[in-house]
Design an enzyme around this catalytic site. Structure first.
Site: not given
Ligand code: CMC
Length: 423
Positions: A263, A302, A358
């Site tokens: 986050h 996201h 971010d």
């Molecule tokens: N790098 C590589 N792969 C990713 C990433 C990433 N940053 N984010 C998602 N994926 C992949 C994930 O592995 C999954 O792949 P598969 O379908 O093959 O299993 C697919 O994309 C869907 O991901 P998810 O984990 O189901 O997505 P989510 O909605 O649960 O997670 C998130 C959202 C923001 C936690 C995630 O994208 C992430 O960890 N990003 C990196 C951390 C980040 O930049 N966070 C800041 C968010 S914006 C500011 C805020 O709100 O705080």
């Protein structure tokens, strides 16, 4: 075709029509018609936990609006304090209302001396400022015990005002404590972002005058972070608030949620990632390792945005103005190349992974001189009005206490074995 969904329980043959309202179905309506029905939704990806009139975002179209106003217009023409007012009150203020609100915030910036002398000085010298900030926000509830009276609108307003006013003071205190430097008292003749920069950087000059471009850039970043509907920390604020805890306790819990690298902690993680990559040659191997699941591309992806995060676009535009003052952040070129490579790669395209807010904020903060562990602190100052607007909305809505269900996957009933009989 009617606007409803029909659910049939094939165990009993019972069928019920559930109206579709605002694109979704009301779980309470299902439970009334089919008692005992529930849904499993870890991470709440398909669950609307509340109705809210504060922020609208559309992840597919990539727009974000506070109280109906597009984020681009607010970032371009408004100020953080005006946006706070907008989020909390629902309308843009008149000149008089803005003047009164600014005065109120400006004159609540001081904290009790015990907070500085006893509380902040009690932390270990290398304490993370987010841990200090979170604890200090919780501690404020002990200085203002009347905050427990959440039903009184005037009292709520006073606590909201204090949290927005004192956030920068405590944040700067945490920074100065980590350096072993004396604390700077607020300078109420300065604007909100200028005062924060003064408390951060002032050394011995009679009055600290921050560079206006940097002060404005900080103000814009605060605007971009001010709200983002039901994200992890705002949901935490609402969950804790639903138990009728005081707003300081709820905001401290929300700060804890924001601390995590998935986050608000992502901006710090982006800089670690870019530093680790270090050069153009290492970008492609890094991207390959991410695709193999060996890590995440921080600052990408996201839960809601499946298009370019509109905030990331605005941050990118402001980065150049900041770098003209501070000099370019050497990690910028790696970030730009990484973005280019990721956006043309099928792994990221197929999953709709774009830079989020971010990805570029950390580069600006670092160029402005903020140490890495202050990045999420800046996010907290920005997000505070959003948390408080949601908390206020929740109290006024008189929302039920948050209490989800679970699917139990543990052992069935078994008999206690005395210690002597265990193998
Ligand atoms: N790098 C590589 N792969 C990713 C990433 C990433 N940053 N984010 C998602 N994926 C992949 C994930 O592995 C999954 O792949 P598969 O379908 O093959 O299993 C697919 O994309 C869907 O991901 P998810 O984990 O189901 O997505 P989510 O909605 O649960 O997670 C998130 C959202 C923001 C936690 C995630 O994208 C992430 O960890 N990003 C990196 C951390 C980040 O930049 N966070 C800041 C968010 S914006 C500011 C805020 O709100 O705080």
């Amino acid at each position: 075709m009617t606007d409803s969904i029909t659910i049939t329980d094939n165990r009993t043959g019972q069928s019920v029509d559930i109206p579709v309202v605002n694109g979704g179905v009301d779980m309470n309506a299902i439970q009334k018609l089919m008692p005992g029905t529930w849904v499993l939704d870890p991470g709440f990806g398909g669950t609307a936990s509340t109705e809210s009139a504060i922020t609208e975002l559309d992840g597919a179209k990539g727009f974000l609006r506070y109280r109906g106003y597009p984020i681009e217009q607010l970032a371009d023409q408004s100020t953080f304090l005006e946006v706070c007012y907008l989020l909390l009150v629902g309308e843009l203020p008149t000149a008089e209302q803005l003047g009164n609100w600014t005065h109120e915030v400006t004159y609540h910036t001081f904290v009790h001396e015990n907070m500085r002398k006893r509380f902040m000085e009690g932390f270990h010298h290398d304490a993370h400022p987010m841990g200090m900030l979170m604890s200090a926000i919780a501690a404020l509830s002990t200085f203002y015990p009347e905050a427990k009276d959440i039903e009184d609108a005037e009292n709520r307003h006073r606590q909201i005002n204090r949290l927005i006013s004192k956030g920068p003071t405590i944040a700067a205190m945490a920074y100065r404590a980590s350096l072993g430097m004396p604390f700077n008292y607020p300078d109420n003749s300065l604007s909100y972002p200028e005062n924060f920069l003064s408390m951060m950087w002032k050394v011995a000059e009679p009055q600290y005058r921050p560079n206006p471009i940097l002060a404005r850039a900080l103000d814009v970043l605060l605007i971009l972070h001010a709200d983002h509907e039901q994200n992890c920390s705002t949901t935490t604020m609402r969950v804790v608030g639903s138990s009728h805890a005081d707003p300081y306790s709820a905001a401290a819990a929300a700060t804890g949620a924001l601390y995590g690298p998935r986050h608000g902690g992502a901006n710090e993680a982006v800089i670690h990632m870019l530093t680790e990559i270090g050069s153009y040659d290492n970008i492609e191997p890094f991207v390959e390792s991410v695709k193999k699941g060996e890590g995440r591309l921080m600052g990408f992806g996201h839960r809601v945005y499946k298009a370019y995060d509109p905030r990331a676009r605005i941050v990118k535009e402001h980065a150049d103005e900041v770098f003209e003052v501070t000099g370019k952040n050497p990690l910028l070129d790696i970030a730009l190349k990484l973005e280019e490579i990721a956006l043309s790669d099928d792994y990221f395209k197929d999953r709709n992974l774009y830079p989020n807010v971010d990805f570029y904020t950390g580069l600006i903060y670092q160029a402005m001189g903020f140490p890495l562990d202050m990045f999420t602190v800046l996010f907290t100052i920005g997000r505070m009005p959003g948390w408080l607007a949601h908390w206020q909305e929740l109290v006024v809505q008189d929302q039920r206490i948050s209490r989800p269900r679970q699917v139990y996957t543990g052992e069935p009933e078994r008999q206690y074995i005395p210690l002597a009989d265990r193998g």
